[in-house]
Scaffold this active site. Structure first.
Site, short mmCIF file in Angstrom:
data_model
loop_
_atom_site.label_atom_id
_atom_site.label_comp_id
_atom_site.label_asym_id
_atom_site.label_seq_id
_atom_site.Cartn_x
_atom_site.Cartn_y
_atom_site.Cartn_z
N ASP A 12 0.81 -1.22 0.00
CA ASP A 12 0.00 0.00 0.00
C ASP A 12 0.85 1.27 0.00
O ASP A 12 0.43 2.31 0.52
CB ASP A 12 -0.97 0.03 1.20
CG ASP A 12 -1.83 -1.21 1.27
OD1 ASP A 12 -2.33 -1.62 0.21
OD2 ASP A 12 -2.00 -1.77 2.37
N LYS A 15 2.31 2.25 -5.12
CA LYS A 15 3.07 1.80 -6.31
C LYS A 15 2.33 2.12 -7.59
O LYS A 15 2.95 2.37 -8.61
CB LYS A 15 3.29 0.28 -6.26
CG LYS A 15 4.20 -0.20 -5.19
CD LYS A 15 4.39 -1.70 -5.26
CE LYS A 15 3.17 -2.51 -4.88
NZ LYS A 15 2.78 -2.44 -3.47
N GLY A 39 -4.13 -5.37 -4.44
CA GLY A 39 -5.13 -4.44 -4.96
C GLY A 39 -4.41 -3.20 -5.43
O GLY A 39 -3.86 -2.46 -4.62
N HIS A 40 -4.31 -3.01 -6.74
CA HIS A 40 -3.61 -1.85 -7.27
C HIS A 40 -4.62 -0.83 -7.78
O HIS A 40 -5.39 -1.14 -8.68
CB HIS A 40 -2.70 -2.26 -8.45
CG HIS A 40 -1.56 -3.11 -8.03
ND1 HIS A 40 -0.91 -3.97 -8.89
CD2 HIS A 40 -0.95 -3.24 -6.85
CE1 HIS A 40 0.05 -4.58 -8.23
NE2 HIS A 40 0.05 -4.16 -7.00
N GLN A 223 2.31 -6.34 -3.18
CA GLN A 223 2.56 -6.28 -1.73
C GLN A 223 3.82 -5.45 -1.44
O GLN A 223 4.15 -4.56 -2.22
CB GLN A 223 2.67 -7.68 -1.10
CG GLN A 223 1.36 -8.43 -1.03
CD GLN A 223 1.06 -9.25 -2.26
OE1 GLN A 223 1.94 -9.85 -2.85
NE2 GLN A 223 -0.18 -9.30 -2.65
P1 IMP Z 1 -2.08 -13.21 2.35
O1 IMP Z 1 -1.16 -12.66 1.33
O2 IMP Z 1 -3.54 -13.08 2.00
O3 IMP Z 1 -1.72 -14.61 2.77
O4 IMP Z 1 -1.91 -12.32 3.69
C1 IMP Z 1 -0.70 -12.33 4.44
C2 IMP Z 1 -0.38 -10.93 4.96
O5 IMP Z 1 -0.04 -10.08 3.84
C3 IMP Z 1 -1.53 -10.22 5.68
O6 IMP Z 1 -0.97 -9.42 6.72
C4 IMP Z 1 -2.13 -9.33 4.61
O7 IMP Z 1 -2.81 -8.23 5.16
C5 IMP Z 1 -0.87 -8.91 3.87
N1 IMP Z 1 -1.13 -8.54 2.46
C6 IMP Z 1 -1.37 -9.36 1.42
N2 IMP Z 1 -1.54 -8.66 0.29
C7 IMP Z 1 -1.40 -7.36 0.61
C8 IMP Z 1 -1.43 -6.15 -0.16
O8 IMP Z 1 -1.62 -6.14 -1.39
N3 IMP Z 1 -1.23 -4.99 0.55
C9 IMP Z 1 -0.98 -4.99 1.89
N4 IMP Z 1 -0.94 -6.09 2.63
C10 IMP Z 1 -1.14 -7.27 2.00
#
Ligand code: IMP
Length: 424
Positions: A12, A15, A39-40, A223
């Site tokens: 977040d 990017k 989520g972009h 991420q």
């Molecule tokens: P997962 O990727 O759904 O397994 O989540 C693992 C961790 O990564 C959690 O803390 C999520 O909130 C975080 N996370 C996954 N994708 C994103 C993203 O696109 N932005 C911010 N945090 C993310």
């Protein structure tokens, strides 16, 4: 010129704006890790688009978009995203959206397992997005995964899917959860497979040929680096290598094929989900939320907030090999009296300049801050380095010194024009 853009903190970082700017000169835009957990938000041609799996080059004509082998693809979610984009007038064809035949497939049972495993962790839950990302990467490593290549023959797909649904249902039962409906699961994947089949190909030679012929390739990280499965706040991480190395293993492009690596950071820090956050600070959280900033784009939930963490950013710049940082959200600090940057961690009587491996140690760390005077001025109308207030320029310079990587550009608002290039 092949450029890689990576979130340097916990995701977040904004990017989307940096990528949007670089997409213009790219011929290929590539995703190499993660899945629909990303989520972009991208503003292109004055319209707002929210992308999860599809690379942002899709919003431009004449660009080839590649979902690489390191990504995990939920076929039904991708079909939905394609329909959403088409509804907004975006042209999508097998010529401009290529899916790696080696990418692993997220199944409905992976989502159910993600939720069940989180529930079983109780208070220790990771706070995942429940998109089935972790269980899909787990299947990949357990060597029981289903890949996009398996989608090519419906009879074969039905066979491998049925077998995996049976074993997943045993796992769900062990976790005290109801079994998934076999027919529903099969239909979900098989229907989407019919639509995606023409897009599936061996993307590795395509990308390497493009690079050899001098095309511009933009690698779009998802991420953030501190969610990296190896370097992040393990176990509070995602399940892919979100760092620079993941770009190579997730696309089949060797390290020598990447010319420039840009790290994106906020002027402060935010995080969603559980896990250590040494510089988390209730006052800056109240201040940012009070400005209406830092609420999740999809869920609207307030993000955790804190001061810039120089220890995390120094570490991130080191293992990613950033050439420069693109800072976003500088204007978020416009009204601050004083601004803090964490320069080191105190762990008992030890001083650390990079984070510790043990999560229990990381949670015990206390920030050592350097405090700089705020600029107390609106920066959103500034268009050049010289127009930024002197205290603001001093902050940016010091920021680069502390993390060992220069800030190359800074964002002072959401619009494309609100980006200032910093002279070296
Ligand atoms: P997962 O990727 O759904 O397994 O989540 C693992 C961790 O990564 C959690 O803390 C999520 O909130 C975080 N996370 C996954 N994708 C994103 C993203 O696109 N932005 C911010 N945090 C993310």
């Amino acid at each position: 010129m092949n450029t890689l853009v990576i979130g340097s903190q916990w995701g977040d970082e904004g990017k989307g704006k940096v990528i949007d700017f670089l997409t213009e000169s790219a011929d290929f835009v590539v995703r190499s890790q993660g899945g629909s957990n990303a989520g972009h938000t991208v503003i292109a041609h004055g319209k707002k688009y929210v992308l999860h799996l599809v690379p942002s080059g899709i919003l431009w004509s004449g660009k080839v978009n590649v979902i690489g082998n390191g990504v995990v693809i939920n076929p039904a979610s991708l079909v939905e995203e394609i329909a959403y984009l088409r509804g907004l007038g975006v042209q999508i064809s097998p010529e401009n959206l290529l899916l790696s035949d080696r990418a692993h497939v997220v199944l409905p049972i992976h989502k159910l397992l993600d939720a069940a495993q989180e529930e079983a962790l109780g208070a220790n839950k990771i706070g995942t997005t429940k998109q089935g990302i972790g269980p899909t990467y787990a299947d990949k490593v357990r060597r029981i995964g289903i890949r996009m290549a398996d989608l090519s023959d419906p009879a074969h797909l039905r066979e491998v899917l049925s077998a995996r649904i049976v074993t997943a249902n045993e796992e769900l039962n062990r976790l005290g959860h109801p079994a998934a409906d076999m027919q529903e699961c099969l239909a979900d994947v098989m229907q989407a497979a019919d639509i995606l089949r023409p897009h599936i190909t061996d993307t590795i030679p395509v990308l390497n040929k493009a690079i050899r012929s001098g095309k511009n390739v933009l690698f779009e990280g998802a991420q953030g680096a501190m969610l990296d499965i190896d370097f992040g706040t393990y176990p509070f991480v995602t399940s892919s290598n979100t760092s620079a190395g993941g770009c190579c293993t997730g696309s089949g492009v060797p390290p020598t094929g990447i010319d420039k690596i840009i790290g994106v950071c906020k002027a402060y820090t935010t995080r969603v989900g559980s896990g250590p956050f040494v510089t988390e600070d209730a006052d800056i959280a109240d201040y940012l939320h009070g400005l209406g900033r830092e609420f999740g784009a999809t869920t609207g939930r307030p993000r955790r907030c804190g001061w810039a963490d120089g220890v995390v950013l120094r570490f991130s710049a080191m293992f990613n090999g950033f050439d420069e940082m693109a800072m976003t959200n500088l204007d978020g600090l416009d009204a601050c009296e004083e601004i803090k940057i964490c320069t080191a961690y105190k762990l008992g009587d030890r001083t650390l300049d990079v984070p510790p491996a043990l999560i229990s140690d990381w949670e015990q760390c206390k920030p050592v801050y350097e405090t700089l005077p705020g600029w107390k001025q609106d920066t959103t109308k500034c268009t050049s380095w010289d127009q930024l207030p002197a205290n603001c320029r001093a902050y940016l310079k010091r920021f680069g010194e502390i993390i060992g990587c220069p800030v190359g550009s800074v964002g002072v608002g959401p619009d494309r024009e609100q980006t200032i290039t910093i002279p070296r």
